[in-house]
Structure formats: C-alpha cells, structure tokens
Design a protein around this motif. Structure first.
Motif, PDB file in Angstrom:
ATOM      1  N   UNK A 282      23.947 -16.689  -9.625  1.00 27.45           N
ATOM      2  CA  UNK A 282      23.051 -17.851  -9.603  1.00 27.45           C
ATOM      3  C   UNK A 282      23.803 -19.154  -9.364  1.00 27.45           C
ATOM      4  N   UNK A 283      24.811 -19.414 -10.174  1.00 26.11           N
ATOM      5  CA  UNK A 283      25.452 -20.727 -10.142  1.00 26.11           C
ATOM      6  C   UNK A 283      26.107 -20.991  -8.788  1.00 26.11           C
ATOM      7  N   UNK A 284      26.841 -20.031  -8.281  1.00 22.97           N
ATOM      8  CA  UNK A 284      27.507 -20.226  -6.986  1.00 22.97           C
ATOM      9  C   UNK A 284      26.490 -20.457  -5.882  1.00 22.97           C
ATOM     10  N   UNK A 285      25.400 -19.695  -5.908  1.00 21.97           N
ATOM     11  CA  UNK A 285      24.371 -19.870  -4.884  1.00 21.97           C
ATOM     12  C   UNK A 285      23.732 -21.242  -4.976  1.00 21.97           C
ATOM     13  N   UNK A 286      23.478 -21.718  -6.198  1.00 31.31           N
ATOM     14  CA  UNK A 286      22.882 -23.044  -6.392  1.00 31.31           C
ATOM     15  C   UNK A 286      23.803 -24.129  -5.838  1.00 31.31           C
ATOM     16  N   UNK A 287      25.095 -24.019  -6.110  1.00 33.63           N
ATOM     17  CA  UNK A 287      26.051 -24.999  -5.602  1.00 33.63           C
ATOM     18  C   UNK A 287      26.089 -24.978  -4.070  1.00 33.63           C
TER      19      UNK A 287
END
Length: 410
Positions: A282-287
C-alpha cells in the motif's frame, strides 16, 4: 489475485457488475439533461439543480448504519439490499423513459432523485459486501475493478449512450441503460452470501458507530490523509474543461479528450494500481501514485500558459487521468482496509464522504481563485497540496492491513 480460481472470478464478476451499473443511469442523466435543457433554452440557473443529484452520494453515510443494521438472514444481509436497490434503479430508468424530457421535467425530477438515492444505497451495500468478501490480498485488485467499473459506467452512460441519443432518442436510451443495469441482478441472485459480521455483533449498528470511528487509535492522522490525499489532483482536474475552452477547443473535441480518451487511460490507471498494490504494498504504491500526480500537474503548465499544442495537451491529460484512476484505486483500497467488517457500510461510506466532500469543495475553490490568480497559480497550489500529501503519507506507518488499528464491539 488468481483469476484461474473460480471463486475469485465470481467475486470480481459480481463486484465489476455492481460498480459499473452504479453510474450507468446517473452518468447519462448528469451529462445529457444539462445539454438537452440548454438546447431547449433553459438558463444556467435552471440547469444547476441537476447536479444536486450527486449530493446523495456525498451524504450516504447518514443512512449507511441502517444498511449495516437491517438485513435478511435468509437472503443474505447485504445481498437483499442489492437485490432491492439494483431493481429500483432499473425501475426508475424504465419509469423515466415513459415521460417527455422536453415537457415533463418536474415528473422526471422525481425519478432522477429516486435513482440517485437508489444508486447511493446500492453503493453502500456493494462496498460493505466487498469489505466482507475480499481478503486483504484481494483488495488491491478488487478496488482496481471498483475504480475501473465506475469509470466504465460513466463512459457508457455519459459517453456512448449520450452519443447514440441523437439517433435513438430519449426513451430508447433509458431503456438500454435499464437493460444494462439489470444485468448484475444475475450475479447478485447467484451469490451465496455468508453470514455478515454485522449480524454477529452483540449490539445493533447505529449512529454511535459514526462517532466510534473517530475514537480509534491514531485515527486523526488517517483522517488528515483522507482529507489531503486527493486535494491537489481534484483542484487540477476542475481546471481542465475551462482551460481547454479558453484555448479554443470545441465541446465535442473536449468530450473526446476527457470522456473517451481520458476514461480509457483512467481505467488503465485504476487496473494497474490494483495490481501494483498486490506486488509492492500500500504505502509504496501510494507514494508512487502521488509522485505521478505531481508530474502530471507539471505537464499541464504549457497549456495553462496558453500553449495550444494538441500532442502535449493529450499527453499531459493522459498522464493526469491515468494518475487519477490509480489514485482512486489506492485510496479506496485503504478505505476498505480501515473499514470494520462489523460496520462495513457505515465505515466505508463515512470515509468516502469525508474524502469526496473535501475534494468537491476544493475543486470549486480552484475555479473561483483561478479567476484572480490564473490557471498557473492554481497548478502551483495543486502541486503544493500533493507534496503535503506525500509528506503525510511518508510519515504514516499504518497502511498495511496487519498494522491497521480497528476497534471492534464484542
């Protein structure tokens, strides 16, 4: 997501049909009615009421607790809501087809309003069902289908059927949309819903659950991300049509660029983001999606300065709308992660309303302030807000499902 798995294919087919059909009728009405009324000589002040239909989606959290609280153990808690309101959407479209759009708008307004409420309620039940049937690993692709489905529904209703309207007329257009809206009823009827977590609660779902959401551990930081996550792209998106008009583009040319080409790349962005979430988290994709958003805004600067280069404009629009589709998918995946299965419809609708209301307000603000500071000034604000969202995302560590803090009622 393994599409060779029959169970997973059934889930995606069910959700794809539900999310696509939500906006088939509304997409057509919100696009066609203003144009038809304008052709018939209506003033802009008379046309404005049609956009109020979207309010039902903004405030649906007000009746979401009832969808969580009341259901059928025999037919399935959320399945019965879907059967009823999917059918009502079809009935409203068929009913509206029996009246004249030129001379009977007051009567049609009743059908349109009931269609909007039915669509919003179907949306509550569809989101709640998705929360309860999708595993954490399936949510990325499930929300990719959710985002793509909504765009496809708008593309068909607000694009393809609207184009055909000139030849097939009002009644036939609505009957076609009614037939397409009825198709998911087959999947809904065949779906065997397991007992919903809402049914197993020791207390009934109510408005207290709206307040309880804000009492979760560290929820303030998540709400701040909800508020800021899409502000930049919402402000920039609101500028596209007026900016192209100022460059001298015709309305049909703008429609092709934003509604046809833009929809296709948005669908691609939504689908790819759903796949990427599964691969890199999630976090990497959001960034990544927010960095793409910032890049897409920079690509619009020449057009904002009055440079009418069709290739550059199409390229910048495609980057922006690709990022827009991906952004929506990642956000809805996170909203689903933060939704307690025991109050699935309430939690999802509340978070959706927070994000969409703030984005709508800032989109309106963008148009107002563009009058004084220009398109370039608003683009800089959009980039600044996107950078702010990136910073908040970087500092937040509860994106992955295993780290999400949810309070349950036992």
């Amino acid at each position: 997501m393994d599409f060779s798995n029959p169970e997973q294919r059934r889930k995606m087919l069910l959700l794809g049909g539900l999310y696509t059909s939500q906006f088939l009728g509304l997409g057509f009405i919100l696009t066609a009615i203003p144009a038809i009324m304008r052709e018939n000589g209506a003033g802009l002040d008379q046309i404005g009421w049609i956009y109020a239909l979207g309010i039902a989606w903004m405030i649906r959290f007000l009746w979401a607790p009832f969808v969580d609280r009341y259901g059928s153990k025999r037919f399935g808690h959320y399945r019965i809501w879907l059967l009823v309101f999917q059918t009502l959407m079809v009935v409203m479209l068929v009913g509206a087809s029996l009246f004249s759009v030129e001379t009977q708008l007051p009567q049609l307004a009743i059908f349109f309003s009931l269609l909007a409420i039915s669509s919003a309620t179907q949306g509550i039940a569809a989101d709640a069902l998705a929360v309860t049937i999708l595993s954490a690993e399936e949510r990325g692709m499930g929300n990719g289908i959710r985002g793509a489905g909504g765009i496809v529904g708008n593309l068909i209703g607000g694009g393809i059927v609207l184009i055909a309207y000139t030849w097939i007329g009002w009644s036939t257009s609505l009957l076609i949309l009614a037939a397409l809206t009825s198709l998911p009823l087959i999947s809904i009827w065949r779906h065997k819903e397991q007992p919903a977590p809402a049914d197993a609660r020791t207390e009934e779902v109510g408005y207290k659950d709206l307040a309880r959401f804000f009492k979760r551990p560290r929820v303030g930081r998540w709400v701040l991300i909800l508020i800021t996550y899409a502000l930049g792209i919402s402000m920039v998106y609101a500028l596209i049509n007026p900016m192209l008009v100022d460059l001298g583009w015709s309305l049909d040319r703008i429609g092709i660029a934003t509604n046809i080409v833009g929809s296709v790349v948005s669908i691609a962005g939504a689908g790819l983001a759903g796949w990427v979430v599964q691969k890199i988290g999630r976090k990497t994709t959001i960034l990544v999606t927010n960095i793409v958003v910032a890049g897409s805004v920079f690509a619009l600067f020449p057009a904002a300065r009055g440079v009418d280069n069709a290739v550059a404009i199409y390229a910048s629009l495609c980057i922006l709308l690709f990022a827009y589709g991906g952004n929506s998918t990642v956000l809805s995946t996170m909203i689903m992660d933060k939704s307690n299965p025991e109050t699935a419809g309430t939690d999802y609708s509340l978070q959706y309303s927070i994000a969409s209301m703030v984005s709508l307000i800032f989109a309106s603000i963008a148009l107002v302030i563009a009058e004084s500071i220009g398109y370039v000034g608003v683009l800089w604000i959009g980039i600044s807000l996107t950078i702010l969202a990136l910073g908040l995302v970087w500092a937040y560590n509860e994106f992955e499902p295993e780290n999400v803090a949810i309070l349950s009622v036992k």
